[in-house]
Design a protein around this motif. Structure first.
Motif, short mmCIF file in Angstrom:
data_model
loop_
_atom_site.label_atom_id
_atom_site.label_comp_id
_atom_site.label_asym_id
_atom_site.label_seq_id
_atom_site.Cartn_x
_atom_site.Cartn_y
_atom_site.Cartn_z
N PRO A 66 0.84 -1.23 -0.03
CA PRO A 66 0.12 0.03 -0.10
C PRO A 66 0.84 1.27 0.06
CG PRO A 66 -0.84 -1.53 1.52
CD PRO A 66 0.50 -2.05 1.11
N ALA A 67 1.89 1.37 0.87
CA ALA A 67 2.74 2.40 0.53
C ALA A 67 3.52 2.69 -0.66
CB ALA A 67 3.96 2.39 1.79
N ALA A 68 3.74 1.70 -1.62
CA ALA A 68 4.15 1.75 -2.59
C ALA A 68 2.95 2.46 -3.86
CB ALA A 68 4.64 0.57 -3.25
N GLY A 69 1.79 2.57 -3.28
CA GLY A 69 0.78 2.90 -4.28
C GLY A 69 0.10 1.83 -4.92
N PHE A 70 0.09 0.80 -4.63
CA PHE A 70 -0.32 -0.40 -5.44
C PHE A 70 -1.45 -1.16 -4.69
CE2 PHE A 70 3.97 -0.37 -7.38
CZ PHE A 70 3.69 -0.21 -8.39
N PRO A 454 -12.57 7.98 -1.73
CA PRO A 454 -11.19 8.53 -1.42
C PRO A 454 -10.55 8.10 -0.01
CG PRO A 454 -13.33 10.01 -1.12
CD PRO A 454 -13.72 8.66 -1.89
N GLN A 455 -11.38 7.60 0.91
CA GLN A 455 -10.95 7.33 2.36
C GLN A 455 -10.00 5.81 1.93
OE1 GLN A 455 -14.03 7.10 4.91
NE2 GLN A 455 -14.25 9.25 5.13
N GLN A 456 -10.45 5.20 0.83
CA GLN A 456 -9.63 3.83 0.54
C GLN A 456 -8.32 4.18 0.01
OE1 GLN A 456 -12.39 0.88 -0.92
NE2 GLN A 456 -13.54 0.87 0.99
N ALA A 457 -8.01 5.17 -0.27
CA ALA A 457 -6.95 5.46 -1.11
C ALA A 457 -5.40 5.28 -0.07
CB ALA A 457 -6.62 6.97 -1.83
N PRO A 458 -4.45 4.94 -0.47
CA PRO A 458 -3.00 4.87 0.23
C PRO A 458 -2.85 6.18 0.95
CG PRO A 458 -2.76 3.53 -1.61
CD PRO A 458 -4.32 4.21 -1.87
N GLU A 462 2.60 15.05 2.33
CA GLU A 462 2.40 16.32 1.57
C GLU A 462 2.73 16.53 0.15
OE1 GLU A 462 4.04 18.84 4.58
OE2 GLU A 462 2.59 18.55 5.87
N SER A 463 3.63 15.71 -0.09
CA SER A 463 4.32 15.90 -1.44
C SER A 463 3.54 15.36 -2.51
CB SER A 463 5.77 15.48 -1.62
OG SER A 463 5.75 14.02 -1.22
N GLY A 464 2.51 14.34 -2.07
CA GLY A 464 1.52 13.65 -2.77
C GLY A 464 2.15 12.45 -3.20
N ARG A 465 3.24 11.92 -2.81
CA ARG A 465 3.41 10.60 -2.89
C ARG A 465 3.26 9.65 -2.01
NH1 ARG A 465 8.41 13.59 -3.45
NH2 ARG A 465 9.27 12.33 -1.68
N PRO A 466 2.91 8.30 -2.24
CA PRO A 466 2.53 7.31 -1.16
C PRO A 466 3.35 7.53 0.01
CG PRO A 466 2.72 6.26 -3.34
CD PRO A 466 3.04 7.52 -3.51
N SER A 467 2.88 7.35 1.25
CA SER A 467 3.79 7.09 2.31
C SER A 467 4.39 6.08 2.26
CB SER A 467 2.90 7.38 3.59
OG SER A 467 1.68 6.13 3.67
N ARG A 468 5.61 6.06 3.15
CA ARG A 468 6.48 4.69 3.13
C ARG A 468 6.14 3.76 4.27
NH1 ARG A 468 12.19 7.92 2.03
NH2 ARG A 468 11.61 8.80 0.12
N ALA A 469 6.56 2.41 4.22
CA ALA A 469 6.03 1.44 5.03
C ALA A 469 7.27 0.75 5.49
CB ALA A 469 5.12 0.65 4.56
N ASN A 470 7.17 -0.04 6.24
CA ASN A 470 8.26 -0.81 7.11
C ASN A 470 8.56 -1.77 6.17
OD1 ASN A 470 10.25 -1.83 8.77
ND2 ASN A 470 8.51 -3.24 9.61
N GLY A 471 9.95 -2.17 5.97
CA GLY A 471 10.39 -3.25 5.23
C GLY A 471 11.57 -3.01 4.29
N SER A 472 12.42 -4.00 4.10
CA SER A 472 13.58 -3.82 3.47
C SER A 472 13.97 -5.32 2.98
CB SER A 472 14.70 -2.98 4.19
OG SER A 472 15.83 -2.82 3.44
N LYS A 473 15.22 -5.35 2.60
CA LYS A 473 15.78 -6.52 2.19
C LYS A 473 16.29 -7.21 3.43
CE LYS A 473 19.33 -4.04 2.26
NZ LYS A 473 18.79 -3.47 2.97
N GLY A 474 17.05 -8.33 3.03
CA GLY A 474 17.84 -9.01 3.96
C GLY A 474 17.97 -10.35 3.82
N ASP A 475 17.67 -11.20 4.93
CA ASP A 475 18.11 -12.62 4.78
C ASP A 475 16.75 -13.36 4.30
OD1 ASP A 475 20.12 -12.45 6.55
OD2 ASP A 475 19.44 -13.02 8.16
#
Length: 481
Positions: A66-70, A454-458, A462-475
């Motif tokens: 969702p943070a990625a906008g998908f 509209p309440q269901q959009a990610p 303030e810049s209009g980009r999707p907010s970021r969420a936890n997660g990265s690469k790793g093991d």
């Protein structure tokens, strides 16, 4: 049909709707983040593409996608487990329910192609795709394929491999080695250009050799303990600094461990970070990495050309991390240390000579980079679009890859948030996040899609980009990654 008909249409050309693709990726970052890289590449090759994700309510995809906008559709699927537990008994029934739910999802959104990224979400979605007559393209990240991809391969049109050694496990004639998709700012990373910036941003001394220690977004406890225990064993600590990405889970323990070592008295410098958001800067600033050997960690290290000491996770499924590490070590890009052999003395004895030998590190960097697949995401996207009947793989790959724009790729990065992904055994309709992406088996069937809410959009910044969420690469977390 002419040759021009096979080329991807430019944005806004024609009236044909864009391709509709479903990416099955759930559980860990090792499956989800390659899926996000694929989604980004699909949008670059076909700007009008409609890309959705299928996952579960318990994986990292709940935050990252969702943070990625998908859009994310949750399926009633349980992880495959080798332990005797209630979930083990219920998993086959959940798989059947998940396949039927996936079939309904595919028909509802008129999906044209499915991309399975491995993990327990992939198999039910692949079965649902076979029932719906939708072509499937799989991606296997590791040298030793997981059971889900082994089974789903029978239903797949093409199987893209992150490591060529995996080909023996799949039907001949259907595999193609493309590498593992990584975030675009890493796929084309210039370490030399960013080195000074990375050192400044991360507070590192440019006159010291830097060891970057990380084990994914949640860290790796044994790596954390070993690097702390190595403190009294460094032969020239005044020339070494450690960038220690310890993971949020172990941050307090790690900080206390470093305090107990009294590292300042011996001259060793340490920068502790629970999580490194700008991995491109960390890779650029370091001279050597100490990591696990998850598929995405391997992909990022090779893309960035970072020499490494690899400690494969000993309990990884089918020992796939050891196989991953052997492939890189054989090329000369890494030194492999078994987990059971790793302690403070062994770590310092392995890392110190490397950090004091820039010429050898340079050769290791070249060897590591020789294994990289910088176009992996676009290669996979081209395979998926070809399966969807939108043109040939060759025609899509003939289009030059766009440059990296950090403003547009920021969704790959993680914001600071509570430890780990949310684990949920049920649907909480009071949760705004899950209301936005409810399990599809609980959605009311409708002949036409409901109007957008509209309440269901990610959520967006303030810049209009999707907010970021936890997660990265790793093991095969993160790992990273």
């Amino acid at each position: 049909m002419t040759a021009d008909d096979l080329l991807p249409s430019p944005p806004g050309a024609g009236t044909q709707p864009g391709p509709r693709v479903l990416i099955a990726a759930g559980g860990t970052g090792g499956h989800v983040f390659p899926g996000l890289a694929l989604a980004r590449a699909l949008k670059e090759l076909e700007p009008t593409a409609e890309v959705r994700f299928a996952g579960t309510s318990r994986g990292i995809e709940n935050q990252a996608v969702p943070a990625a906008g998908f859009p994310l559709d949750l399926l009633p699927i349980l992880p495959l487990s080798r332990r005797l537990a209630l979930e083990t008994v219920l998993a086959p029934f959940a798989a059947v329910a998940g396949a039927l739910a996936a079939w309904r999802l595919l028909r509802r959104h008129r999906i044209e192609a499915v991309a399975g990224m491995g993990g327990y979400v992939t198999l039910p979605v692949a079965v649902g795709a076979r029932l719906a007559g939708v072509p499937v393209v799989l991606h296997e990240q590791n040298a030793v394929p997981g059971i889900a991809n082994r089974l789903a391969a029978r239903l797949a049109r093409r199987i893209a491999l992150g490591v060529a050694d995996a080909a023996a496990a799949f039907p001949s004639g259907r595999t193609v080695t493309i590498g593992n998709p990584v975030r675009p700012e890493l796929a084309r990373l210039d370490r030399n250009r960013l080195r000074e910036v990375g050192q400044k941003e991360l507070g590192l001394d440019p006159d010291r050799a830097t060891l970057f220690v990380f084990g994914g977004s949640q860290g790796a406890r044994h790596l954390n303990q070993a690097v702390i225990a190595a403190t009294p064993h460094w032969t020239r600590p005044e020339r070494v600094q450690i960038l220690h990405a310890c993971g949020r889970r172990d941050e307090a323990e790690v900080r206390e461990g470093w305090r107990a070592q009294d590292r300042t008295r011996r001259g060793l410098q340490v920068r502790i970070e629970p999580f490194v958001e700008r991995m491109d800067l960390a890779y650029a600033a370091c001279d050597l990495a100490l990591t696990r050997a998850g598929a995405m960690t391997m992909a990022e290290l090779t893309a960035a050309g970072v020499p490494a000491i690899m400690v494969p996770l000993p309990h990884a499924t089918a020992d796939h991390q050891a196989a991953n590490a052997r492939a890189v070590a054989a090329a000369g890009g890494a030194v492999v240390v078994r987990d059971e052999d790793l302690d403070g003395e062994r770590l310092a004895a392995t890392a110190a000579p490397l950090l004091e030998d820039p010429e050898r590190l340079a050769k290791m960097s070249v060897a590591m980079a020789s294994l990289a697949y910088p176009a992996a995401a676009h290669e996979l996207a081209a395979l998926v679009l070809e399966a969807a009947g939108r043109g040939s793989r060759e025609a899509y790959l003939a289009v030059p890859a766009p440059g990296v724009n950090r403003e547009d790729t920021g969704w790959f990065e993680a914001a600071r948030s509570p430890i780990g992904p949310q684990v949920s055994r049920r649907v909480d309709r009071r949760s705004k996040r899950l209301e936005a992406y409810p399990p599809i088996e609980q959605r009311r069937e409708a002949a036409t899609p409901p109007p957008a809410d509209p309440q269901q959009a990610p959520e967006r910044s303030e810049s209009g980009r999707p907010s970021r969420a936890n997660g990265s690469k790793g093991d095969d977390p993160g790992g990273a990654g």
